[in-house]
Scaffold this motif. Structure first.
Motif: not given
Lengths: 355, 355
Positions: B7-12
């Motif tokens: 899982l590659v997280k995003t904050n946007a």
């Protein structure tokens, strides 16, 4: 044609591959042509830019609903250093025929032709000069709108990319083995078989794979309705010389109207060799073989130009055509067409366009 | 299934659209699933990453030769806040059927199912909760190898994207007008009509456009060989209630085996309503109408679930079905299936999968 094509220059030129490594469609040149379509603006902003990746939303319609059409033609360099295209106007017309069938907005044919010319002129150092080599030109249109509903897209990209390609035959012309496909179907009248859309090629892969597993080079497609009549071979049209006459399947709505096919017919007529377009049953061809009347079989297409057929398999029967040797007519056609393409022979039918 | 999905997280995070603006397939969530295939490595590196554009070479084979397959299913949120999928195992199996036909390497079905579940779980806040809305799930595979030769690609991407979608019907179920297409053909036995490949949809657009110009909502496709037998409607399967019995075209190699189609058949059997799959001529349907025996016509598909048909046009004749009113059986099926999908009714046939 007053459309101005913008040029975006690059300084990062690639190293050109060696002739031996060329193959087909593996290397691409430094530049490409791009033009965009939006519903409210039409086709706009024609540009030659550095060859670079496309950045597309994962929902772009081409990935889902397959609105995609293409063309293929070649540029040749003559001994004198001239650059020749072979009947490019025919490709441009066929591109629009494909667009129309696939509900893609058609292109201004003058703009497309001008784009091909300017791009090839800019990249002429990429045209290889060895026997049988050329610069392959691939114009194509894809639906780019990010949307998952099934309807014609509202956004497209038209692009042209160029690939230096090697000789189709390593060495010289050699006869191919053809498998007459009687299970899978390529196309049907009322469908899209007469245009160059991506789905036709995807639909052909399984049969091609299975033919290869049985030791054959290509598939000969039969009609979808009766599975009796001959349509085309892999990515070529097909011709039979029966006694002194040449026959080829008549365009019926499911066969692609090849430009090499048309050139073969015109050349034969010019030479006074009888040639007819008609519905041809595979049974009649096998019967002609048994009567000793089937002299030659050959395919005609942009990639190979002329491809002699040495063996045909249909159901349980294999026949060897012309002793698995290249026929005289196949050879004469191959030489005449390639000589015209390379400017080595008089362009009697006015086919080449110098850039 | 021990495959670990990175899982590659995003904050946007994006702002979620209002329910009114949803429509179909216009908005996409914050994450997507991606897995790559290379000939020497097989399918590898499954990942959930931020939703982002694909970066693809212009020679990527999907743009030229159309190797592309997809699926469509929906996730629903129940009143209790549970997340339900509807028969996802069927979609995963059909995805592999499509891959196989299109010479694309098949996927591990457990990995695909797990990917769908993990992605939907991560994005469950995107599932709209209003009547008729859902989260549409679009798994798809495209050929990414940069190469212009016609053969199966050596590189692919499998992706899953998610789109919150509105109600197919604004307001309530309403009958559609169907044009029986007797010129264009969608598919033929021996072809690719029974799988979800992009080219089938591209091939359907022209007929759909022309039907719309004549005031019809969708096209009813006939068989390619005799143009007599009913195949499917636009992107749905079709059912006819003739007297007390329901009939639908038998899967014949050119019809897509819809999952809603299968669910309708199973539900009818469960209810004890006679249902048969058979070859159905359009003539017989029009004859049944003239004898006063054609009670209801409806389509079945993932997008609309059940779509009642109010009018059929074939050649020069238009018939109005059931006084252009929604039939009782159409309504009962629509309510039963949507109630099961939403967890409002007992899942008697064990179709839903809770995430």
């Amino acid at each position: 044609m007053n459309q101005v094509i913008e040029l975006v220059k690059t300084n990062a030129k690639k190293e050109k591959p060696s002739v031996e490594s060329l193959g087909f469609g593996k290397y691409f040149t430094d530049y490409m042509f791009v033009m965009d379509y939006q519903k409210d603006k039409g086709w706009h902003s024609p540009k030659i830019t550095p060859y670079e990746p496309l950045v597309l939303d994962p929902s772009s319609m081409v990935f889902h609903y397959g609105q995609a059409v293409f063309e293929g033609l070649k540029a040749y360099k003559t001994k004198e250093g001239k650059v020749l295209l072979f009947r490019p106007d025919k490709n441009v017309k066929r591109l629009n025929l494909s667009c129309d069938r696939m509900s893609i907005p058609t292109l201004d044919e003058d703009v497309v032709l001008e784009a091909i010319k300017q791009l090839v002129e800019l990249e002429k150092d990429w045209i290889p000069e060895e026997e049988g080599t050329s610069l392959y030109i691939r114009p194509f249109v894809i639906a780019t709108e990010p949307y998952l509903g099934v309807r014609p897209a509202g956004q497209y990209k038209f692009m042209i990319i160029l690939s230096p390609v090697g000789s189709y035959y390593s060495g010289q012309l050699s006869p191919t083995k053809i498998y007459v496909e009687d299970q899978y179907i390529r196309a049907v009248p009322g469908g899209v078989g007469y245009v160059k859309t991506s789905g036709n090629y995807a639909a052909s892969l399984k049969a091609q794979e299975e033919a290869e597993e049985q030791g054959y080079d290509q598939v000969l497609w039969l009609d979808a309705v009766e599975k009796k009549y001959i349509e085309e071979v892999g990515s070529m049209n097909i011709f039979f010389k029966v006694k002194g006459e040449v026959i080829t399947p008549k365009l019926n709505g499911s066969i692609l109207g090849g430009i090499t096919r048309d050139s073969v017919i015109q050349l034969l007529q010019h030479w006074g060799v009888p040639v007819r377009e008609e519905r041809i049953s595979v049974k009649d061809i096998f019967n002609a073989y048994h009567k000793g009347e089937l002299r030659e079989v050959f395919g005609a297409g942009t990639a190979a130009v002329i491809s002699p057929v040495g063996e045909l398999k249909w159901k349980d029967e294999q026949i060897i055509v012309n002793g698995n040797q290249i026929g005289d007519l196949s050879m004469r056609l191959y030489q005449a067409i390639t000589n015209i393409q390379l400017g080595k022979e008089e362009d009697v039918l006015n086919w080449t366009v110098e850039i």
